[in-house]
Write an enzyme that holds these catalytic residues in place. Structure first.
Site, PDB file in Angstrom:
ATOM      1  N   HIS A 292       0.884  -1.170   0.000  1.00 35.06           N
ATOM      2  CA  HIS A 292       0.000   0.000   0.000  1.00 35.06           C
ATOM      3  C   HIS A 292       0.919   1.217   0.000  1.00 35.06           C
ATOM      4  O   HIS A 292       2.017   1.166   0.582  1.00 35.06           O
ATOM      5  CB  HIS A 292      -0.838   0.113   1.278  1.00 35.06           C
TER       6      HIS A 292
ATOM      7  N   ASP B  97       2.366   1.994   3.332  1.00 34.23           N
ATOM      8  CA  ASP B  97       3.312   1.017   3.903  1.00 34.23           C
ATOM      9  C   ASP B  97       4.739   1.450   3.610  1.00 34.23           C
ATOM     10  O   ASP B  97       5.670   1.114   4.334  1.00 34.23           O
ATOM     11  CB  ASP B  97       3.170  -0.371   3.266  1.00 34.23           C
TER      12      ASP B  97
ATOM     13  N   ASP C 182      -0.665 -12.532   2.546  1.00 33.41           N
ATOM     14  CA  ASP C 182      -1.312 -11.495   3.360  1.00 33.41           C
ATOM     15  C   ASP C 182      -1.529 -12.136   4.732  1.00 33.41           C
ATOM     16  O   ASP C 182      -2.643 -12.442   5.136  1.00 33.41           O
ATOM     17  CB  ASP C 182      -2.634 -11.072   2.704  1.00 33.41           C
TER      18      ASP C 182
HETATM   19  C1  XUL Z   1      -7.543  -6.625   4.445  1.00 30.52           C
HETATM   20  C2  XUL Z   1      -6.683  -7.049   3.327  1.00 30.52           C
HETATM   21  C3  XUL Z   1      -5.838  -5.991   2.703  1.00 30.52           C
HETATM   22  C4  XUL Z   1      -5.712  -6.089   1.229  1.00 30.52           C
HETATM   23  C5  XUL Z   1      -4.980  -4.936   0.594  1.00 30.52           C
HETATM   24  O1  XUL Z   1      -8.290  -7.631   4.981  1.00 30.52           O
HETATM   25  O2  XUL Z   1      -6.645  -8.197   2.974  1.00 30.52           O
HETATM   26  O3  XUL Z   1      -4.604  -6.015   3.317  1.00 30.52           O
HETATM   27  O4  XUL Z   1      -5.074  -7.259   0.851  1.00 30.52           O
HETATM   28  O5  XUL Z   1      -5.523  -3.718   0.901  1.00 30.52           O
HETATM   29 CO    CO Z   2      -5.650  -9.188   1.453  1.00 32.21          CO
END
Ligand code: XUL
Ligand code: CO
Length: 437
Positions: free
Chosen positions: A100, A103, A337
């Site tokens: 992001h 970040d 993630d």
């Molecule tokens: C939130 C999520 C985010 C997205 C990117 O649940 O998964 O981190 O992957 O904004």
């Molecule tokens: Co995500």
């Protein structure tokens, strides 16, 4: 300067290895169904969880140290995170990262200053990319953290906030293109509602579609050729998120004519929050030609929120890779993630998390390929629908019949036909025999 001095390059040592800092199953050059594991599994590091999140939760502050020798909130820290991130990815053999905007750098007082910081850090990241061969999987803008987004970004009631969102998306697209990203993600952070009593749902959906259309137009105008991606999630932070699940998101994209430019980024833990299996979401995307990328993680059956755990459930990753293989592979990649548990708070734990996740997906790939090579499950499904291969069934599939003809066919049959056993237990035991042989 090394940030992870005590950690060696992580190598494949095989299932018998007891070395915690070695892969047991991920063998990058091993060929499975004609492609290397590295090609099947384009793993990515999520900047936010790995380099930013340090264990803060609703009840307490950081437990881990992610300062990397610098003062958090400074550009020195932003650069230290780049150094640490690239060292981390190189040691694990991770070839992609996702980010992001915020970040990468601390947000400044003005958009112009934040953008200048983003220019500076992306120059530095680009240098590191050139030196290491590591690539950008996708970028995105954080349109949920800042209080201005409390009522949403593209679905905000405030036109000015909508413009702030546009400014962030524009810059995040610039940086994604500069870094050669394969994709640009829209996860609808606060795009949803708490209560319909104060919400104009139709207005909000029309507006966010407008924002996405403008993003596509701008992205294509600056040479972005990758996929725009929606990442569905049903709830959290809003009680109801508009991009509830894959089917809902595809319906939205088609309704607003965005489906040619967008694909879906499926996150395992978001699927289960929506009351679906991970496999279900992948299948819905795949059969609609919308399987874009994956956010690889795992939820917890006992908890009703997004726990973002590193995946360890081999059954889940097997079924995931089964869908991916049958769909002909991923356009995007597998972005972890995922975050360490708050109690796993050392640098070693960061590596253990990725080793676990990469090994779990490698095992999933091996087992999914074995299920396909075994062939019994696919053969069963094929035969299950065999009545549509000839006779009246073939006419139905060829669209060469009418309701009247079908009705008279049924009348001639007399009593209804038994459609045959679904054999679920038999098929599940095949999966087990392949998983545990
Ligand atoms: C939130 C999520 C985010 C997205 C990117 O649940 O998964 O981190 O992957 O904004
Ligand atoms: Co995500």
């Amino acid at each position: 300067m090394s940030h992870f001095e005590s950690i060696p390059k992580i190598k494949y040592e095989g299932p018998e290895s007891k070395n915690p800092l070695a892969f047991k199953f991920y063998d990058a050059d091993r060929v499975i169904l004609g492609k290397t594991m590295r090609e099947h599994l384009p793993f990515a590091m999520a900047w936010w969880h790995n380099l930013c999140a340090a264990g803060t939760d609703m009840f307490g502050t950081n437990t881990a140290d992610k300062s990397f020798g610098a003062t958090p909130g400074t550009m020195e820290h932003a650069r230290a995170k780049v150094d640490a991130g690239f060292e981390f990815m190189e040691k694990l053999g991770i070839e992609y990262f996702c980010f992001h905007d915020v970040d990468l750098v601390p947000e400044a007082e003005t958009i112009a200053e934040t953008n200048a910081r983003l220019d500076e850090i992306s120059d530095y990241i680009l240098e590191k990319m050139k030196a290491t061969g590591i690539k950008c999987l996708w970028g995105t803008a954080n349109l949920f953290g800042n209080p201005r987004y409390m009522n949403g970004a593209g679905t905000s009631n405030s036109a000015d906030v909508f413009c702030f969102a546009a400014a962030q998306i524009k810059k995040a697209l610039d940086i994604t293109v500069k870094l050669g990203g394969r994709g640009y993600v829209f996860w609808g952070g606060r795009e949803g509602y708490e209560n319909l009593i104060n919400t104009d749902m139709k207005f909000e959906l029309d507006n966010i579609a407008r924002l996405m259309r403008m993003a596509v137009e701008y992205g294509r105008s600056i040479g972005f050729e990758g996929d725009f991606l929606i990442e569905p999630k049903p709830m959290e932070p809003m009680k109801h998120q508009y991009d509830f699940d894959t089917a809902t998101s595809i319906g939205f994209l088609r309704q607003y004519g965005l489906d040619k430019d967008f694909k879906i980024n499926i996150e395992a833990n978001h699927a289960t929050l929506a009351g679906h299996t991970f496999q279900h979401e992948l299948r819905v995307a795949a059969i609609n030609g919308m399987l874009g990328s994956i956010d690889a993680n795992q939820g917890d059956n006992l908890l009703g929120w997004d726990t973002d755990e590193f995946p360890f459930d081999v059954y889940e990753t097997t079924m995931c890779m089964y869908e991916v293989l049958k769909a002909g592979g991923l356009r995007g990649g597998l972005n972890f993630d995922a975050k360490n548990r708050r109690t796993s708070n050392t640098y070693e734990d960061m590596f253990y998390g990725f080793i676990l996740g990469m090994d779990t997906f490698a095992l999933g790939l091996i087992k999914a390929a074995a299920i396909i090579e075994d062939g019994r499950i696919e053969k069963f499904v094929e035969e299950k629908y065999s009545s549509f291969k000839s006779g009246i069934g073939a006419k139905i599939v060829a669209d060469e019949t009418t309701l009247e003809e079908l009705a008279s066919h049924a009348e001639k049959l007399g009593a209804p036909e038994n459609p045959g056993s679904g054999r679920i237990e038999y098929l599940e035991s095949i999966v087990n025999s392949i998983l545990f042989r």
